[in-house]
Every structure is written in C-alpha cells, then in structure tokens.
Design an enzyme around this catalytic site. Structure first.
Site, PDB file in Angstrom:
ATOM      1  N   CYS A 108       0.843  -1.188   0.000  1.00 57.29           N
ATOM      2  CA  CYS A 108       0.000   0.000   0.000  1.00 57.29           C
ATOM      3  C   CYS A 108       0.884   1.246   0.000  1.00 57.29           C
ATOM      4  CB  CYS A 108      -0.917  -0.013   1.221  1.00 57.29           C
ATOM      5  SG  CYS A 108      -1.931   1.475   1.381  1.00 57.29           S
TER       6      CYS A 108
ATOM      7  N   CYS B 221       0.458   2.920   6.333  1.00 57.04           N
ATOM      8  CA  CYS B 221      -0.121   1.589   6.177  1.00 57.04           C
ATOM      9  C   CYS B 221       0.914   0.599   5.652  1.00 57.04           C
ATOM     10  CB  CYS B 221      -1.330   1.648   5.240  1.00 57.04           C
ATOM     11  SG  CYS B 221      -2.112   0.032   4.956  1.00 57.04           S
TER      12      CYS B 221
ATOM     13  N   CYS C 266      -6.597  -0.903  -1.026  1.00 54.98           N
ATOM     14  CA  CYS C 266      -5.819  -1.603   0.001  1.00 54.98           C
ATOM     15  C   CYS C 266      -6.735  -2.507   0.802  1.00 54.98           C
ATOM     16  CB  CYS C 266      -5.129  -0.590   0.912  1.00 54.98           C
ATOM     17  SG  CYS C 266      -4.220  -1.350   2.282  1.00 54.98           S
TER      18      CYS C 266
ATOM     19  N   CYS D 195      -3.189   3.851  -7.424  1.00 58.77           N
ATOM     20  CA  CYS D 195      -2.958   3.483  -8.824  1.00 58.77           C
ATOM     21  C   CYS D 195      -1.919   2.369  -8.883  1.00 58.77           C
ATOM     22  CB  CYS D 195      -2.496   4.700  -9.619  1.00 58.77           C
ATOM     23  SG  CYS D 195      -2.061   4.327 -11.338  1.00 58.77           S
TER      24      CYS D 195
ATOM     25  N   CYS E 198      29.993 -12.187  -9.320  1.00 54.07           N
ATOM     26  CA  CYS E 198      30.142 -11.533 -10.621  1.00 54.07           C
ATOM     27  C   CYS E 198      29.019 -10.520 -10.851  1.00 54.07           C
ATOM     28  CB  CYS E 198      30.149 -12.577 -11.732  1.00 54.07           C
ATOM     29  SG  CYS E 198      28.577 -13.423 -11.960  1.00 54.07           S
TER      30      CYS E 198
END
Length: 512
Positions: A374, A379, A407, A415, A470
């Site tokens: 969220c 939150c 949420c 969005c 690496c």
C-alpha cells in the site's frame, strides 16, 4: 627459557645441593649441644625447603617451555595452511592451456618464496589470506550448592578446520561486581578467551560468530552502553579487536555455534554432580541437542512434519535470528527444511515475533511479480495484485483498465501503475508531469541507492545490492541483467560488453 638461562639455573641448583650435603656432613662429624642439634635440624629443613622450591620452579619453567614449544608448533602449522590455501588459489588462476602444458612443473614448497620464510611469525602478514573463524560460548548455572560457569572457544581456519580449542571453567568469585547480566559477562569472557588464543598464534584476520543478541548489539555499537560494568568489558573486547588487522562480528543462530556450545557444556558439567540434580527430580527430562541441557519434557518443542525436538529457549533464539535476516524460519536440524507452524510457535514466541513471522510467511507465499505494498506511508500493507483488484470490485467500474486498486487493510484507493494514491480524473502521464518529484521517502531511497551503487530490476522494481560475486545478476523474480549497465542477459549470455566480474568481489567475500 633459553640455553644460557638453563645453564645458570643448573649451576645454582648444583651449588645449593652441594651446600646442603656439606652442612649435613659437618653436623655428623662434630658433636654439639642439644640446642645446637636442634638448630642444625632446622637449618637442614630450611635447606630442603629451598631445594623443593627450586625443584618446583624448574618444573614450572619446563612446563612453560613446553607450552611455548606447542605455540610455535601451532603457529607453524597455521602458516603452512595459509601457504597451501594461497598456493591453491594461485593455481586456480592458471589458464587451462597453460596448465595442461606446464602443470606438472608447478610447485611452491613451504618456506620458499612465501612470507613465512622471511617472517617466522608472519601468519597475519600473508596478503589476501581469508579470515579465520572464531566460535565461542559462555555458560553458567545456579545450583543449590552454588553458581558455576564455564567458557569455550574454537578457532578454525578459512576452510572450517579447527586449529585451536579453549575449554575452561570460571573459578573463584566470577560474579564479582555483577548483580545481573551474568549471561552477558560469561559470553564476553568466552569471546575474550577466543580472541586472546587467536592472538597468541599470530592470527591477524578473524571473524567471530555470536549467538547472544545483546553482546552483538553492544560490540557493533548499535546499543548505547549505560552501565559502567558493561562498558568496561565491552571496552576490553574492542581493545582486543584493534590488535587484529581485521576482526568482524556476525550474529548467527545458536545451532551454528553448536560445537562451541558443546565444549562449554562439557566444562560446566565437570563442575556439577549430575546425580544431585536428577536423582530426586519428579519431572521427566529430555536432552536438547543444541544447548545440551536436560529440559522438562513440557518445555520441548516438536516440529510438525519431521518431529525434531528442541527446547523453547533454543527455538526462540533460532527464530529471532532468521527473522532478523529476513528468512522464513525452518527446522534447525541440519538439511531439514520442515516449516514451523505459526500457531504452535506461539508457545515460545512473543506476540511481536509472531507478527513478524506471519508477515514473512505471507511475503514468501506471494510471487515476487505479484507482490505490492500500500502506498500510504502509515499503512504499507503487503498484498498481492489479485487481492487489491478483488477488493476494489464493486467500488469502481472498469478497475482492470483504469488501474485503480484498493488496500485490503486501510481501504485507500491507489494506482497500480504509479503506486501512488489514486489520481482521479487524471491519467498516469499527466500525473507524472504535474508531480515530477517523488515523495520524501522515495527521494531518500533513490539518494541512498545512488550512493551505494544499487541497481533496480526493470521487471519487478526490486532494489539489488551486489555484495559478492560476478556482475551477472539474477533477480528473485527470475529476470537476468548486467549490474554495471542494466542490460538484460538472454539465454545466459550478456547483451552488453561490460566486465563480467571483478577479482575483489571474489577475494573479499564474507565466509559464513
């Protein structure tokens, strides 16, 4: 003790013996009064006591010489191992064609062309040598007949083979000046014994592994020392650390220092009459294979699936370490991957640890590419993309196309494309144009990433730091890319011309 001191001591010893024999002969040849006989007898006793003291001193010096010889032997053996380890690494760098052509002629005997030939005690001067490892433990027990304590330490070479062992009880008034924090005191004592033993054989680079969280926090200066007694012993440890070229602490689970635990337990039990503790006990006891304590059966935890059993104390410490490192805790038994049941684990975990474990289990259950948080700072609830979409259905039409999500905890709309609070009546492009600067938290993360040279996966946006190895990065989402420029790898092959690896990332890796 050198040859000259030996000769001087032998001469003094012989003179004392001759003097005692002469006095004895004179007493036998010349009669004397009773008072004189008594006085001569006292002189003989004094001479004999002197000879006894000299004899004891000579034995002590011989023991000290033997101890020094043993230390020299250990130093030489360590030098040989470092030499062999370094030579093996040099061999591994020889190209295959050259090795096939000249491999039979490659040799580097110990003492020839190595630092040990010019510096007999130069173990720590070997360049690029990997650090040794120190495992230590301090234990104490409050019994009906008094408190006893013991410490142990095991020094291992870079390959993990033990080269030095310390195992001893703490004698005398070991609790002097400490009304509480006794566990911290014995742990510090074990660490100091181990570091001192390592210094005695000229080890210069060492990593030590600690399972006691408060000590680790004090040593790394994450906790502020408020008590003078604690500050004094921590200062002593820091002074010992400074005598090494490198001395790094690591916090590990108790199971990872099991051998040191076993040594300390053996030294502790040598001071305790076990029959006095168990004969009159009415409770059924079971031994924990980690701490080696006899524990009441009701305080043992059985892991579902594998039925391995450990005491509540060891299980709690094991889970704490794993959660601190962001790892889902599993069975401590070697090579056992049985998961811990969260509900059963409440028997020995605090509510805070239960919450952390539940969050970590949820993170593990959600695929990386499906995981979102969220965007509301207060939150930050973890959820899957599917959960956020299901939660918004019935609230907003066309959610799948618009990108609006909800949420599952705070019911805030956001969005999914921008990961910001929902921008109503505005598409993502316009929102980014009107809000070019990220929020304060994102700006701090971006600044830190630039300073630390972190890279962000273009597929899942996960931030990655190269600690060793690496430059070919495989993100946890499966995407492969170059750490230097970010170009993708396709079929295990790079699409850029950047270097694939740097030797420093291989030689300076942290061995755990």
């Amino acid at each position: 003790m050198d040859d000259r001191e030996n000769r001087d001591f032998d001469i003094a010893f012989a003179l004392q013996m001759q003097e005692a024999m002469n006095d004895s002969l004179l007493e036998q040849q010349q009669p004397s009064q009773p008072e004189e006989e008594e006085h001569g007898y006292e002189d003989q006793i004094a001479h004999l006591q002197t000879l006894e003291l000299l004899h004891k001193y000579k034995l002590e010096m011989e023991d000290n010489e033997s101890s020094q010889a043993e230390m020299r032997r250990v130093r030489e053996e360590l030098q040989r191992r470092v030499h062999d380890h370094r030579f093996a690494r040099e061999i591994s760098r020889i190209p295959e064609p050259e090795w096939q052509k000249n491999g039979d002629n490659v040799e580097k005997p110990f003492g020839e062309g190595s630092s040990s030939s010019s510096t007999p005690a130069g173990l720590g001067l070997v360049e690029e040598a990997e650090p040794f490892r120190l495992y230590f433990k301090g234990l104490f027990s409050d019994e009906r007949w008094g408190s006893v304590a013991a410490v142990a330490a095991a020094v291992c070479d870079p390959s993990g083979m033990m080269v030095l062992k310390v195992q001893k009880p703490l004698l005398g008034d070991w609790k002097a000046g400490w009304m509480d924090n006794l566990e911290l005191k014995v742990e510090v004592k074990g660490l100091m014994e181990g570091l001192t033993a390592a210094l005695s054989v000229d080890i210069k680079r060492i990593d030590f592994f600690c399972d006691y969280y408060p000590l680790y926090q004090y040593i790394t200066m994450r906790w502020l020392v408020k008590q003078q007694t604690i500050g004094t012993v921590i200062d002593q440890v820091i002074l010992l650390q400074r005598k090494f070229e490198s001395c790094r602490p690591f916090f590990v689970a108790r199971n990872d220092i099991r051998y040191a635990f076993k040594l300390a337990r053996g030294a502790l039990e040598s001071q305790i009459t076990r029959s006095a503790k168990s004969n009159n006990s009415k409770n059924v006891m079971e031994n924990c294979s980690i701490c080696l304590e006899d524990i009441v059966v009701g305080q043992m935890f059985s892991i579902d699936g594998c039925l391995h059993r450990y005491c509540f104390s060891c299980m709690k410490q094991h889970v704490e370490v794993k959660l601190l490192n962001g790892v889902v805790p599993r069975c401590p038994h070697e090579k056992c991957n049985s998961k811990l049941d969260i509900h059963n684990s409440k028997k020995f975990l605090s509510p805070e640890l239960v919450d952390k474990m539940m969050l970590l289990l949820k993170e593990e259950s959600i695929p990386v590419t499906e995981k979102i948080y969220c965007p509301v700072p207060l939150c930050s609830m973890l959820m899957s993309k599917k959960e956020a979409l299901e939660c918004v259905k019935g609230v907003a039409a066309g959610a799948n196309q618009s990108g609006i999500r909800k949420c599952i905890k705070c019911d805030a709309l956001f969005c999914i494309n921008c990961m910001v609070p929902w921008h109503k009546n505005m598409n993502c492009r316009d929102y980014k144009r009107l809000n070019p600067h990220p929020n304060a938290e994102d700006a701090k993360l971006k600044s830190l990433a630039n300073q630390k040279l972190w890279r962000q996966c273009v597929k899942c946006s996960h931030m990655i730091e190269l600690a060793e190895g690496c430059y070919h990065i495989t993100c946890r989402c499966g995407y492969e890319f170059c750490y230097t420029c970010g170009a993708s790898w396709i079929k295990k092959e790079p699409t850029c011309s950047c270097r694939i690896w740097d030797e420093r990332n291989i030689l300076d890796r942290q061995r755990r």
